[in-house]
Design an enzyme around this catalytic site. Structure first.
Site, PDB file in Angstrom:
ATOM      1  N   LYS A  16       0.809  -1.204   0.000  1.00 34.35           N
ATOM      2  CA  LYS A  16       0.000   0.000   0.000  1.00 34.35           C
ATOM      3  C   LYS A  16       0.854   1.271   0.000  1.00 34.35           C
ATOM      4  O   LYS A  16       0.648   2.176  -0.810  1.00 34.35           O
ATOM      5  CB  LYS A  16      -0.866  -0.055   1.267  1.00 34.35           C
ATOM      6  N   THR A  17       1.831   1.311   0.898  1.00 29.61           N
ATOM      7  CA  THR A  17       2.667   2.504   0.983  1.00 29.61           C
ATOM      8  C   THR A  17       3.466   2.696  -0.298  1.00 29.61           C
ATOM      9  O   THR A  17       3.585   3.807  -0.802  1.00 29.61           O
ATOM     10  CB  THR A  17       3.618   2.412   2.187  1.00 29.61           C
ATOM     11  N   ASP A 202      -4.679   7.924   3.296  1.00 24.54           N
ATOM     12  CA  ASP A 202      -4.212   6.611   3.741  1.00 24.54           C
ATOM     13  C   ASP A 202      -5.196   6.056   4.772  1.00 24.54           C
ATOM     14  O   ASP A 202      -5.868   6.817   5.461  1.00 24.54           O
ATOM     15  CB  ASP A 202      -2.824   6.817   4.381  1.00 24.54           C
ATOM     16  N   GLU A 203      -5.278   4.760   4.905  1.00 24.34           N
ATOM     17  CA  GLU A 203      -6.144   4.110   5.911  1.00 24.34           C
ATOM     18  C   GLU A 203      -7.569   4.665   5.873  1.00 24.34           C
ATOM     19  O   GLU A 203      -8.154   4.995   6.900  1.00 24.34           O
ATOM     20  CB  GLU A 203      -5.571   4.322   7.329  1.00 24.34           C
ATOM     21  N   GLN A 233      -9.550  -4.095   7.689  1.00 24.34           N
ATOM     22  CA  GLN A 233      -8.667  -3.606   8.741  1.00 24.34           C
ATOM     23  C   GLN A 233      -9.258  -2.416   9.486  1.00 24.34           C
ATOM     24  O   GLN A 233      -8.535  -1.666  10.145  1.00 24.34           O
ATOM     25  CB  GLN A 233      -7.302  -3.240   8.157  1.00 24.34           C
ATOM     26  N   ARG A 583       0.210  -9.381  10.497  1.00 20.95           N
ATOM     27  CA  ARG A 583       1.482  -8.699  10.773  1.00 20.95           C
ATOM     28  C   ARG A 583       2.649  -9.651  10.579  1.00 20.95           C
ATOM     29  O   ARG A 583       3.796  -9.243  10.426  1.00 20.95           O
ATOM     30  CB  ARG A 583       1.549  -8.173  12.233  1.00 20.95           C
TER      31      ARG A 583
END
Length: 716
Positions: A16-17, A202-203, A233, A583
């Site tokens: 994503k980043t 973002d998010e 998420q 994670r």
DNA sequence: CGTGCCAGAGTTTTT
DNA sequence: CTCTGGCACG
């Protein structure tokens, strides 16, 4: 694909980043968009910092663009236009500790029973109102008239008034007021709409109503809004995050394109499959399934320990077993549901000399001594900050108790002046007891002195000056308790924080206070420190670790008992489980304790719903197929033969210190060039010695200034 | 006014 | 258990 609304559904670990940073770099480099015209908003300072770093890497140089958190962006806008809303531009930001004391003061003044209406409950209700753009009057219109709501209304109204009067905004206000500003002043809105041709969020799954409105209003002109998120998420619904923002993106932004990133570059096949088998049980989600080209990897290990001590012992033992020369301690993370679970692990790790670092819990900036000094600095900047003044008026003890303070606040209210004006008044100073009077004089003189000089002094000078002139340091020195020692250490550490900021460039007092106002604990999480990381699954969002342990897989703990009979709450817990599991890169351990002590009393537990949902083919380890009757409940037999060792390092230094009287230790004689060892910072080299202050370059913790006589230093 | 003891409460918390 | 805040006492 740079024009028009775009929704990127980015599954966990799907890069994503990287996608966002490449998009930004592409806009600047290939499309010739000036960085000035781009806005990228995130939730955390850490995410913003990372994004900036990677963009600058791609472009090879520093970039002057807005990559920042929602709150920082709003703060920046409001600093320029807050007068439109009737605030001074030098308004201050209240953090949750500040706001809580405002509420408490109101409860006391209005004689509201703090048991029926506790401050935290009221605060979260007020916060919920602000997230829905509900003013006190709006609240009264929407909610029915009953005693409870009347009280909430009164408190909310008074709270708003207090903040206004103090020229202060809380975190929610930063967002809410920016939206209000945009609504009230079209030219201001137009200015930012024109400026930001490209907006990235973002998010996105964690945005609330106000955040949605903020970006939607900004994007209304150019419509180039790109949001990145993963509905699986969304773990902050309880804090107002509105999952429908992401679910309805296509409806809200007509013509939106949707891209799904479903390839995972982080975890092994089995970890992904296991996480998927859990999240599948949620109904409110966009269908997707992550895939990976990575190896299948090993199965998920599940262990049901007899009790929480054995659980921690097992985790510690596994870390020791798995860790070879190729692994660092920082490759391991323990992700739990509640902060209180950290205790057992700290004890187990400390007993086995496993270095660890706890992230979260009490925020560094929330420590009493730090907050006190911040209050002093805030007063210097803005003497009419009544909240800051009440906080420190008798800190250190100056003989100014509640009776004096009540008198003073009454007087301030009657004369419509600030508390600082009142205590600066000679008549007032002479009108109270001699001891209190001289205390008041001391505080007011001290604040005035630095206020007048603040433009000529460095922040670190002001800090030092206050520490001495207020008698704060002196009081700690004379206390001679271990607790005071730790507080002094923290104050020294705080000074090195100030130094760090000063090194970055010109730093005014206002800059400094502003920057630390919006900082959290996780931002201080240093991934380079070689220590096992302990944190909540919430804090772990956005991070990754080769080896992950998720303890406490028990109904009532995870999922929490408050969520068990509510479908949407249970689904949020399940998403949290998904976040935790994803994670892990290489290997994942899940554990539970058959018997767990909580709040002093223990009880037998049932394995988590999520364990039962997890595809059993992917699980291995004992306990999986063991029926309940076969479990040896309650036999507190040590897992690896460890005999409840006394922790090498007391896990709660402050609590323990409070009980102990300071043991005068022999002064350590040090000279430049000596190698030393510090309890917290590890080994380092002494650079300078000035009287009692030694400057040490620590091998991993960097430069620190320490008080030689109190700091836990030993010469090597 | 300051200290010390007791009662009560105790998910998660990007900012 | 362990923290916090209120109240009583010196």
């Amino acid at each position: 694909m740079t024009e028009g609304p775009l929704l990127i559904l980015a599954g966990a670990g799907s890069g994503k980043t990287a996608t966002m940073t490449h998009r930004i770099a592409h806009l600047i480099k290939d499309k010739g968009v000036p960085p000035y015209n781009i806005l990228a908003v995130t939730f955390t300072n850490k995410a913003a910092g990372e994004m900036r770093e990677r963009v600058e890497e791609l472009l090879g140089g520093s970039v002057n663009m807005w990559i920042m958190t929602f709150h920082a962006a709003c703060l920046r806008i409001l600093r320029m236009h807050a007068d439109v809303l009737g605030y001074g531009r030098d308004f201050v930001v209240y953090d949750p500790v500040d706001t809580k004391s405002v509420i408490k003061k109101i409860l006391k003044e209005q004689k509201i029973d703090e048991k029926t209406f506790n401050a935290n409950g009221l605060l979260s209700q007020i916060s919920a109102c602000k997230e829905q753009e509900l003013s006190p009057d709006g609240f009264r219109e929407v909610y029915e008239d009953n005693y409870h709501n009347d009280v909430v209304y009164e408190v909310y109204r008074e709270y708003d008034r207090t903040l206004r009067k103090n020229n202060a905004m809380d975190f929610d206000d930063l967002l809410l007021n920016t939206v209000r500003l945009f609504e009230k002043d079209e030219t201001v809105l137009a200015k930012y709409q024109d400026r930001f041709h490209y907006i990235m969020v973002d998010e996105y799954q964690d945005t609330n109503k106000t955040q949605y409105k903020f970006v939607a209003m900004l994007a209304d002109r150019h419509k180039n809004i790109c949001v990145v998120g993963d509905d699986d998420q969304c773990i902050y619904q309880w804090r107002g995050a509105d999952i429908t923002n992401i679910l309805n993106f296509e409806r809200d932004f007509p013509g939106a394109q949707v891209i799904k990133l479903e390839q995972n570059y982080r975890s092994t096949g089995k970890i992904l499959a296991a996480a998927h088998s859990v999240i599948e049980n949620n109904h409110q989600r966009k269908a997707k399934k992550l895939w990976t080209e990575a190896e299948e990897g090993s199965n998920i290990t599940y262990r049901r320990a007899d009790n929480e001590k054995d659980e921690a012992a097992y985790v510690a033992q596994e870390i020791i077993r798995v860790k070879g020369p190729a692994q660092k301690y920082s490759d391991f993370a323990v992700l739990y549901r509640t902060n209180s679970q950290s205790r057992t692990f700290e004890e187990a790790f400390s007993a086995r000399d496993i270095p660890y670092k706890v992230v979260g819990g009490v925020r560094y900036y929330d420590r009493k001594e730090i907050k006190d000094m911040i209050a002093y600095m805030r007063l210097v900047l803005n003497p009419s900050d009544d909240l800051a003044l009440t906080r420190i008026i008798n800190e250190p003890k100056r003989g100014i108790g509640t009776t004096t303070v009540t008198k003073l606040t009454g007087f301030a209210a009657a004369t419509e002046s600030s508390l600082f004006e009142v205590i600066s008044d000679e008549g007032v100073q002479n009108g109270v007891s001699a001891k209190a009077g001289s205390g008041l004089r001391q505080v007011s003189d001290c604040i005035r002195k630095y206020h007048d000089e603040m433009d000529n002094l460095k922040v670190s000078n002001i800090y030092d000056g206050l520490l001495n002139d207020t008698g704060y340091l002196k009081a700690l020195e004379t206390a001679e308790t271990a607790e005071a020692e730790i507080r002094m250490e923290n104050l020294l550490e705080f000074k090195s924080v100030i130094f760090d900021y000063e090194e970055e460039g010109e730093l005014t007092l206002a800059d400094f206070l502003e920057r630390i106002a919006l900082i959290s604990d996780i931002d201080n999480h240093d991934p380079d420190a070689d220590a096992v990381v302990l944190m909540t699954m919430h804090s772990a969002k956005g991070l990754e670790f080769p080896y992950v342990f998720m303890p406490g897989m028990e109904d009532g703990l995870f999922p929490g008992w408050r969520s068990i009979d509510d479908v949407s709450k249970l689904e949020e817990e399940r998403r949290l489980c998904y976040v935790g599991m994803t994670r892990a890169m290489e290997q994942l351990w899940l554990t539970s304790a058959a018997y767990r002590v909580m709040y002093g009393s223990g009880s037998f537990t049932r394995e988590s719903t999520f364990l039962r949902e997890l595809d059993p083919k992917l699980l291995e380890g004992d306990g999986v197929f063991r029926s309940r009757s076969e479990s040896r409940f309650g036999e507190a037999k040590s897992f690896d033969g460890y005999q409840d060792p006394a922790p090498a390092r007391p896990f709660d230094r402050l609590a323990r210190a409070r009980r102990e009287v300071k043991k005068k230790k022999d002064p350590v004689v040090l000279a430049a060039g000596d190698r030393v060892k510090h309890d917290k910072f590890g080994e380092g080299l002494v650079i300078t010695v000035k009287g009692n202050v030694v400057e040490v370059a620590f091998d991993s913790a960097g430069m620190k200034k320490l008080a030689a006589d109190v700091a836990p230093l030993t010469k090597l």
